[in-house]
Design a protein around this motif. Structure first.
Motif, PDB file in Angstrom:
ATOM      1  N   PRO A  18      49.635  50.548  56.354  1.00 34.13           N
ATOM      2  CA  PRO A  18      48.637  49.660  56.970  1.00 34.13           C
ATOM      3  C   PRO A  18      47.239  50.277  56.868  1.00 34.13           C
ATOM      4  O   PRO A  18      47.094  51.507  56.887  1.00 34.13           O
ATOM      5  N   ALA A  19      46.228  49.428  56.776  1.00 35.82           N
ATOM      6  CA  ALA A  19      44.839  49.904  56.646  1.00 35.82           C
ATOM      7  C   ALA A  19      44.475  50.876  57.758  1.00 35.82           C
ATOM      8  O   ALA A  19      43.744  51.847  57.539  1.00 35.82           O
ATOM      9  N   SER A  20      45.013  50.639  58.952  1.00 35.01           N
ATOM     10  CA  SER A  20      44.675  51.486  60.108  1.00 35.01           C
ATOM     11  C   SER A  20      45.288  52.878  60.014  1.00 35.01           C
ATOM     12  O   SER A  20      44.931  53.775  60.781  1.00 35.01           O
ATOM     13  N   LEU A  21      46.243  53.065  59.064  1.00 33.37           N
ATOM     14  CA  LEU A  21      46.906  54.375  58.940  1.00 33.37           C
ATOM     15  C   LEU A  21      46.502  55.121  57.662  1.00 33.37           C
ATOM     16  O   LEU A  21      47.121  56.102  57.293  1.00 33.37           O
ATOM     17  N   VAL A  22      45.431  54.636  57.009  1.00 31.84           N
ATOM     18  CA  VAL A  22      44.990  55.298  55.779  1.00 31.84           C
ATOM     19  C   VAL A  22      44.154  56.532  56.088  1.00 31.84           C
ATOM     20  O   VAL A  22      44.400  57.615  55.570  1.00 31.84           O
ATOM     21  N   GLU A  23      43.141  56.371  56.956  1.00 34.80           N
ATOM     22  CA  GLU A  23      42.252  57.496  57.293  1.00 34.80           C
ATOM     23  C   GLU A  23      42.015  57.541  58.792  1.00 34.80           C
ATOM     24  O   GLU A  23      42.379  56.609  59.513  1.00 34.80           O
ATOM     25  N   THR A  24      41.384  58.611  59.237  1.00 34.93           N
ATOM     26  CA  THR A  24      41.033  58.738  60.662  1.00 34.93           C
ATOM     27  C   THR A  24      39.760  57.956  60.966  1.00 34.93           C
ATOM     28  O   THR A  24      39.335  57.878  62.100  1.00 34.93           O
ATOM     29  N   TYR A  25      39.136  57.424  59.905  1.00 35.71           N
ATOM     30  CA  TYR A  25      37.903  56.642  60.057  1.00 35.71           C
ATOM     31  C   TYR A  25      38.101  55.293  59.352  1.00 35.71           C
ATOM     32  O   TYR A  25      39.063  55.113  58.585  1.00 35.71           O
ATOM     33  N   TYR A  26      37.194  54.358  59.574  1.00 32.07           N
ATOM     34  CA  TYR A  26      37.305  53.023  58.979  1.00 32.07           C
ATOM     35  C   TYR A  26      36.962  53.076  57.488  1.00 32.07           C
ATOM     36  O   TYR A  26      35.987  53.684  57.083  1.00 32.07           O
ATOM     37  N   VAL A  27      37.814  52.434  56.673  1.00 33.02           N
ATOM     38  CA  VAL A  27      37.566  52.347  55.232  1.00 33.02           C
ATOM     39  C   VAL A  27      37.292  50.891  54.881  1.00 33.02           C
ATOM     40  O   VAL A  27      38.086  50.003  55.208  1.00 33.02           O
ATOM     41  N   ASP A  28      36.183  50.670  54.216  1.00 34.49           N
ATOM     42  CA  ASP A  28      35.790  49.303  53.884  1.00 34.49           C
ATOM     43  C   ASP A  28      36.385  48.855  52.545  1.00 34.49           C
ATOM     44  O   ASP A  28      36.813  47.725  52.385  1.00 34.49           O
ATOM     45  N   ASP A  29      36.426  49.766  51.576  1.00 42.34           N
ATOM     46  CA  ASP A  29      36.870  49.415  50.226  1.00 42.34           C
ATOM     47  C   ASP A  29      37.944  50.398  49.778  1.00 42.34           C
ATOM     48  O   ASP A  29      37.710  51.603  49.709  1.00 42.34           O
ATOM     49  N   PHE A  30      39.148  49.880  49.454  1.00 43.08           N
ATOM     50  CA  PHE A  30      40.283  50.736  49.096  1.00 43.08           C
ATOM     51  C   PHE A  30      40.441  50.940  47.588  1.00 43.08           C
ATOM     52  O   PHE A  30      41.396  51.565  47.153  1.00 43.08           O
ATOM     53  N   SER A  31      39.519  50.402  46.784  1.00 43.96           N
ATOM     54  CA  SER A  31      39.704  50.431  45.330  1.00 43.96           C
ATOM     55  C   SER A  31      39.815  51.856  44.766  1.00 43.96           C
ATOM     56  O   SER A  31      40.487  52.077  43.755  1.00 43.96           O
ATOM     57  N   ASP A  32      39.184  52.823  45.414  1.00 38.98           N
ATOM     58  CA  ASP A  32      39.247  54.211  44.924  1.00 38.98           C
ATOM     59  C   ASP A  32      40.634  54.839  45.084  1.00 38.98           C
ATOM     60  O   ASP A  32      40.907  55.894  44.517  1.00 38.98           O
ATOM     61  N   TYR A  33      41.504  54.210  45.865  1.00 43.49           N
ATOM     62  CA  TYR A  33      42.822  54.785  46.139  1.00 43.49           C
ATOM     63  C   TYR A  33      43.850  54.437  45.061  1.00 43.49           C
ATOM     64  O   TYR A  33      44.889  55.091  44.963  1.00 43.49           O
ATOM     65  N   ILE A  34      43.583  53.400  44.248  1.00 43.27           N
ATOM     66  CA  ILE A  34      44.557  52.937  43.254  1.00 43.27           C
ATOM     67  C   ILE A  34      44.885  54.042  42.238  1.00 43.27           C
ATOM     68  O   ILE A  34      43.997  54.696  41.697  1.00 43.27           O
TER      69      ILE A  34
END
Length: 376
Positions: free
Chosen positions: A125-141
């Protein structure tokens, strides 16, 4: 194949077989499994993740372990996904039980989060990706990411992953290490994280400590932003550590030269300074001549006449000129006088008056002398 049909292996649904890829089509793969016909792996049975074409995952000549899913007439439908999933579930259940941190790759961005390949489809889930808010996840692919499993349900085919928990655990461990290493009196460097109306929080490399506003400077501080800004690196001394409640009190003031440091280099006897009356007491007035440095004007040195109380002449907040009578860094003491400046001023005025008088008297004498000479 050279084998006759009666030597063909018996195949049943549920069997695990090994096959070699002989042809890769866009939506299916043909595999030689030593049977009278080639087995078919539909694209949907190649991976638990969505793939556009079969060649994204397998190539001719690849050897695969496959699950016999269906047999219709002479057609054998095989699944690579089922074998991978079986192996993956055993491994995932062990990782979930032990809380292992492991590396995986993000394969898709979906509504609400990311999908990773963990042998089966793992959802973060988006809320479990980082300890801070992430707006764009494209760098994770297609990037590796360290995760732990926070929820697992084989029957529901659910694997919930978290990168945030990994980071949080590491931060907590670091915090614990720093907390255990802190001792009263230590001088450290830290980064100003947050300003409040009562002081500033300073990050000591994993844990925050509070510098109360009274510990920011030797002089009185109205607001913390007058002294520091977020992101500043400052020196602090540890005043106290409460390890149970994770509370750390710090002082920036104690790492700074005191207001009295080198005072004798800055001030000498006879200097005239400007200052502010800070306190009036029955024996005199304390005047601040530098931030945090107050000198005493004894009541006998306030005015060029006898006064009963300092309040007769001075008031708190008043700006005054003072003369230095004596200074001592060791005793943190400066003796000051207003009276001497008044006396000097008076003496100067008298001298100027006498000079003016002398000049006019001298000229008058000359004039009178000339007149008298005429009558001689």
């Amino acid at each position: 194949m050279s084998e006759s049909s009666n030597e063909m292996p018996q195949l049943n649904i549920g069997d695990i077989v090994t096959g070699t890829v002989v042809k890769v089509e866009e939506k299916q793969v043909l595999v030689n499994i030593g049977y009278k016909t080639e087995g078919i792996i539909p694209i949907s049975e190649l991976s638990s993740l969505h793939i556009e074409k079969a060649s994204d995952l397998v190539q001719e000549g690849d050897t695969l372990e496959l699950y016999v899913k269906r047999m219709e007439d002479d057609e054998v439908i095989l699944s690579k996904k089922a074998v991978d999933a079986e192996k993956a579930w055993e491994s995932l259940e062990e990782k979930y039980r032990t809380g292992d941190v492991f590396e995986t790759e993000i394969k898709e961005i979906v509504k609400g989060g990311l999908v990773a390949d963990v042998g089966v489809r793992g959802f973060m889930p988006a809320s479990l990706v980082e300890t801070y808010y992430v707006d764009d996840f494209s760098d994770y692919i297609n990037q590796p990411i360290r995760v732990k499993i926070v929820d697992l349900d084989r029957e529901q085919n659910r694997v919930i992953l978290s990168h945030k928990d990994v980071i949080q655990d590491e931060l907590n461990e670091k915090k614990h290490e720093v907390l255990q290493s802190l001792e009263e009196g230590q001088v450290l460097e830290g980064v100003v994280e947050r300003l409040t109306n009562f002081g500033v929080f300073v990050n000591l490399g994993g844990i925050d400590g509070l510098v109360h506003i009274s510990q920011l400077a030797h002089e009185h501080v109205e607001k913390a932003s007058d002294v520091v800004a977020e992101g500043d690196t400052i020196k602090v001394e540890v005043l106290s550590v409460d390890k149970d409640n994770e509370r750390i009190s710090l002082s920036h003031k104690r790492t700074l030269p005191g207001p009295w440091a080198n005072i004798e280099d800055r001030v000498t006897q006879g200097d005239v300074l400007e200052g502010t009356v800070k306190r009036l007491v029955n024996f005199g007035a304390f005047v601040e001549v530098f931030p945090g440095v107050e000198g005493l004007v004894h009541i006998s040195q306030i005015a060029n006449r006898h006064i009963g109380t300092p309040q007769e002449v001075l008031e708190v907040g008043q700006q005054v000129k003072v003369k230095v009578l004596d200074v001592s860094e060791k005793d943190e003491r400066i003796s000051l006088s207003i009276k001497e400046l008044e006396q000097e001023q008076e003496a100067s005025e008298v001298k100027q008056y006498e000079k003016d008088e002398d000049q006019s008297g001298f000229q008058l004498g000359d004039f009178i002398g000339d007149k008298l000479n005429k009558y001689k």
